[in-house]
Scaffold this motif. Structure first.
Motif, PDB file in Angstrom:
ATOM      1  N   UNK A 112       0.829  -1.201   0.000  1.00 19.04           N
ATOM      2  CA  UNK A 112       0.000   0.000   0.000  1.00 19.04           C
ATOM      3  C   UNK A 112       0.866   1.254   0.000  1.00 19.04           C
ATOM      4  N   UNK A 113       0.474   2.221  -0.819  1.00 18.48           N
ATOM      5  CA  UNK A 113       1.069   3.549  -0.790  1.00 18.48           C
ATOM      6  C   UNK A 113      -0.053   4.550  -0.977  1.00 18.48           C
ATOM      7  N   UNK A 114      -0.207   5.467   0.000  1.00 17.89           N
ATOM      8  CA  UNK A 114      -1.276   6.450  -0.128  1.00 17.89           C
ATOM      9  C   UNK A 114      -0.913   7.735   0.595  1.00 17.89           C
ATOM     10  N   UNK A 115      -1.745   8.761   0.349  1.00 19.00           N
ATOM     11  CA  UNK A 115      -1.570  10.078   0.952  1.00 19.00           C
ATOM     12  C   UNK A 115      -2.781  10.378   1.829  1.00 19.00           C
ATOM     13  N   UNK A 116      -2.522  11.073   2.954  1.00 16.82           N
ATOM     14  CA  UNK A 116      -3.581  11.467   3.881  1.00 16.82           C
ATOM     15  C   UNK A 116      -3.360  12.923   4.250  1.00 16.82           C
ATOM     16  N   UNK A 117      -4.434  13.720   4.235  1.00 20.89           N
ATOM     17  CA  UNK A 117      -4.309  15.134   4.583  1.00 20.89           C
ATOM     18  C   UNK A 117      -5.616  15.628   5.191  1.00 20.89           C
ATOM     19  N   UNK A 118      -5.549  16.639   6.063  1.00 20.20           N
ATOM     20  CA  UNK A 118      -6.781  17.279   6.529  1.00 20.20           C
ATOM     21  C   UNK A 118      -7.575  17.806   5.333  1.00 20.20           C
ATOM     22  N   UNK A 119      -8.870  17.876   5.469  1.00 22.19           N
ATOM     23  CA  UNK A 119      -9.718  18.259   4.332  1.00 22.19           C
ATOM     24  C   UNK A 119      -9.345  19.614   3.756  1.00 22.19           C
ATOM     25  N   UNK A 120      -8.930  20.564   4.612  1.00 21.28           N
ATOM     26  CA  UNK A 120      -8.596  21.887   4.094  1.00 21.28           C
ATOM     27  C   UNK A 120      -7.233  21.929   3.413  1.00 21.28           C
ATOM     28  N   UNK A 121      -6.498  20.801   3.465  1.00 18.55           N
ATOM     29  CA  UNK A 121      -5.224  20.702   2.760  1.00 18.55           C
ATOM     30  C   UNK A 121      -5.295  19.657   1.649  1.00 18.55           C
ATOM     31  N   UNK A 122      -6.491  19.388   1.184  1.00 13.82           N
ATOM     32  CA  UNK A 122      -6.661  18.331   0.186  1.00 13.82           C
ATOM     33  C   UNK A 122      -5.882  18.614  -1.097  1.00 13.82           C
ATOM     34  N   UNK A 123      -5.629  19.888  -1.397  1.00 14.46           N
ATOM     35  CA  UNK A 123      -4.908  20.238  -2.617  1.00 14.46           C
ATOM     36  C   UNK A 123      -3.457  19.750  -2.587  1.00 14.46           C
ATOM     37  N   UNK A 124      -2.942  19.391  -1.413  1.00 15.92           N
ATOM     38  CA  UNK A 124      -1.572  18.905  -1.327  1.00 15.92           C
ATOM     39  C   UNK A 124      -1.443  17.446  -1.776  1.00 15.92           C
ATOM     40  N   UNK A 125      -2.574  16.747  -1.864  1.00 13.64           N
ATOM     41  CA  UNK A 125      -2.560  15.376  -2.380  1.00 13.64           C
ATOM     42  C   UNK A 125      -2.562  15.444  -3.907  1.00 13.64           C
TER      43      UNK A 125
END
Length: 271
Positions: A112-125
């Motif tokens: 598995x490889x994935x990205x996780x971010x707070x909703x207000x930082x979704x643009x960083x994914x």
């Protein structure tokens, strides 16, 4: 159940067929005063379906519950023990993303490889992974050949009656791009056309997307492609192969309309 609901909400009476000793269709739907047999099946093995669905939603649900978003890839269907391990790691990484207010990576090497971010930082994914997970499934047979085999097997055993028939095949672990590629597979029409009562085959590929997809339809040489977003945030892309030897337009076109109209119809259940 989900497909039958789409039919019902678009005004087509349908009923589930009780289990019998001999194989039968799953659903009978009434379209323009004629009964149509509908069989629902999967392109994946039962184990892949069960564990794969759990895996694809695991990190997403943990992230959503913490006010985060996630997306990435699974290299294969995990084992049960691996799924438990990923759950523990995901809880830790989601907490790190939320407390640190930053994007983090979750990597289980080889799995598995994935990205996780707070909703207000979704643009960083990366945009291609935002809110979306994909998974490779183990198969030595090309998808079009697996689909052809599934069509032949299911129509001969469960759709061999006198009614017009439609086969709905779910493919839960493909990328959205691979579904678009299947739109160009003309050879499936040759399999469909060999069954006189088979009105069409619908390949349904669900996936998650951060973006809302307005209902869209494209047609090419007798094949159809539709995509839409559902109220629960899931999206579906469908490829429809019609019978090129027998005219079943009165059967297959209303069902395509059901797919296109399903976002609007399903949203009424949430009002």
């Amino acid at each position: 159940m989900e497909f039958a609901l789409k039919l019902k909400l678009n005004g087509h009476p349908c009923k589930f067929v009780p289990l019998k000793s001999e194989p039968t269709a799953d659903v009978i739907v009434e379209l323009k005063n004629q009964e149509v047999d509908v069989e629902l099946t999967s392109l994946n093995l039962p184990y892949e379906d069960e564990m794969g669905i759990q895996a694809l939603s695991l990190v997403t649900m943990i992230a959503i519950q913490a006010g985060c978003v996630a997306g990435g890839l699974w290299s294969r269907v995990p084992r049960l023990k691996e799924l438990d391990e990923v759950r523990k790691i995901a809880l830790s990484r989601v907490s790190e993303a939320k407390i640190g207010h930053k994007m983090v990576e979750l990597n289980v090497p080889g799995l598995l490889m994935c990205y996780i971010a707070p909703s207000d930082l979704s643009s960083e994914i990366p945009k291609m992974w935002l809110g979306s997970f994909v998974m490779r499934t183990k198969s030595q047979t090309p998808k079009k050949d697996r689909l052809a085999h599934t069509i032949e097997e299911k129509v001969k055993t469960q759709l061999s009656g006198s009614n017009p028939a439609v086969l709905v095949v779910y493919n839960r672990f493909s990328t959205p791009e691979s579904t678009e590629q299947m739109f160009n597979e003309k050879e499936i029409e040759l399999v469909v056309g060999a069954f006189r009562n088979l009105a069409g085959v619908i390949l349904v590929s669900p996936f998650n997307s951060w973006d809302q997809l307005p209902p869209k339809r494209a047609d090419k040489n007798g094949r159809s492609f539709v995509e839409y977003s559902l109220p629960d945030g899931e999206c579906e892309r469908c490829v429809i192969w019609k019978n090129i030897m027998v005219d079943h337009q009165s059967v297959i076109e209303p069902i395509i309309d059901c797919l296109i109209d399903s976002p609007r119809n399903l949203s009424t259940l949430f009002e």
